[in-house]
Design a protein around this motif. Sequence first.
Motif, PDB file in Angstrom:
ATOM      1  N   ARG A  79       0.805  -1.227   0.000  1.00 46.12           N
ATOM      2  CA  ARG A  79       0.000   0.000   0.000  1.00 46.12           C
ATOM      3  C   ARG A  79       0.835   1.273   0.000  1.00 46.12           C
ATOM      4  N   GLN A 114      -2.699  -1.236  -6.263  1.00 42.88           N
ATOM      5  CA  GLN A 114      -3.867  -0.806  -5.495  1.00 42.88           C
ATOM      6  C   GLN A 114      -5.151  -1.346  -6.103  1.00 42.88           C
ATOM      7  N   ASP A 115      -5.233  -1.359  -7.431  1.00 40.87           N
ATOM      8  CA  ASP A 115      -6.427  -1.898  -8.093  1.00 40.87           C
ATOM      9  C   ASP A 115      -6.602  -3.378  -7.782  1.00 40.87           C
ATOM     10  N   LEU A 117      -5.412  -4.951  -5.095  1.00 44.04           N
ATOM     11  CA  LEU A 117      -5.751  -5.094  -3.677  1.00 44.04           C
ATOM     12  C   LEU A 117      -7.217  -4.757  -3.420  1.00 44.04           C
ATOM     13  N   ASP A 118      -7.746  -3.804  -4.165  1.00 48.55           N
ATOM     14  CA  ASP A 118      -9.133  -3.390  -3.950  1.00 48.55           C
ATOM     15  C   ASP A 118     -10.143  -4.339  -4.580  1.00 48.55           C
ATOM     16  N   GLY A 119      -9.702  -5.118  -5.577  1.00 39.93           N
ATOM     17  CA  GLY A 119     -10.646  -6.039  -6.226  1.00 39.93           C
ATOM     18  C   GLY A 119     -10.012  -7.348  -6.583  1.00 39.93           C
ATOM     19  N   ASN A 120      -9.306  -7.941  -5.662  1.00 40.81           N
ATOM     20  CA  ASN A 120      -8.567  -9.182  -5.930  1.00 40.81           C
ATOM     21  C   ASN A 120      -9.482 -10.376  -5.765  1.00 40.81           C
TER      22      ASN A 120
END
Length: 385
Positions: A79, A114-115, A117-120
């Motif tokens: 992050r 980040q993308d 991590l947010d929608g894994n």
Amino acid sequence: GYYVHAAMIGYRYQKRDGHGKLLVRDEPHASIIQEGLEGYAAGRFQTAAEFARFLESHPSVPQGKSGRIHRQRAFDILRSPLYCGHITKEAWGIHFVHGKHEPLISVATWQKIQDRLDGNANAPARQDLNQDFPLRGAVLCGSCYRPYTAAWSKGRSKHYPYYSCQTRGCAMRGKSIRAETIEAGFSDLLRSITPAQPVLAVAREMLNDLWQAQLQNQARLRGQAAKQLKAIDRKIESAMARLLGTDSAVLVSAYEDQIKKLEIEKARAKELISQHQPPKPGALEQTYRTALSFLANPWILWDNGDLHHKRLVLRLTFTRPLTYDRNRGYRTAETTLPFKALGGNSIENVAMVRMRGLEPPRRKTPEPKSGASTNSATSARETGR
């Protein structure tokens, strides 16, 4: 733009003229963190736990008292915008400020992380893979089309590696295949799909044409990014003016969030301008050397690489798991687009079509002479009489 907290893994403080103490790369940790972050962005590591296990595989990386890297610590590394050259400290009102230190990854790579991590939603990689059995899970039984399992079998004096099918009801269940047999067959399979040299020469010419087109495209992108940067600056100025002119707590929060997003877009626009600078002489060969070397000799990476490289060969070469018959060997494999486009060794049997076509030539009927035709006509009349 100066980071003032304890240095994160991959960095250390060093006195620099004009800066005082400045964060600099701390090798070999910096290269390890960089490889891990780029690997997560590219999908090499599907979860933060896999990223943590990658760091744990390097003993030089500082670990906890238990000898493990905690999952939360892995999340903090993934992050942190510090690794893309920016500093954020929300408690102090600092958000995504460009830092003075050298970044380990690009802003675009950080944004991909980040993308993810947010929608894994991807499944984690297998944990039972090891260097002894690189084809485990990648080769299917030719009878039931289920993945082979692998294990060491104890002989009289030593242990031997084997692949086998353990699917219930399969005719080949429990019948083992020596690891050296199935892996040697795979190496031969890689050699069989290797493109011919004339095809690679054509590919190089195509890449050269593509490179020239890409240079023109980069010049266009630089111009677009410069225009985008000016537009973002105008939006930030407008949002700041609205922020200073309102007393509503709701609007203040909304404008602050908008400015934060615009600052990230501004950083990406600046990075695009710097990335799309004209390349140095010889950059074409340096850029495509690794890719062409792999396409020309994929088995070299398989024979000499570690487990990660061997799994990478499987992903880059084949679109689906291979099927292996215990008696007949490997069946027809579905290769990836680059190998399909290059066509393997098929060019060796290609030849130009003859000018006269493929059909056998017909014998040309000779035209009768003028005297002969007259005599024939006269004879026909006499016969009629």
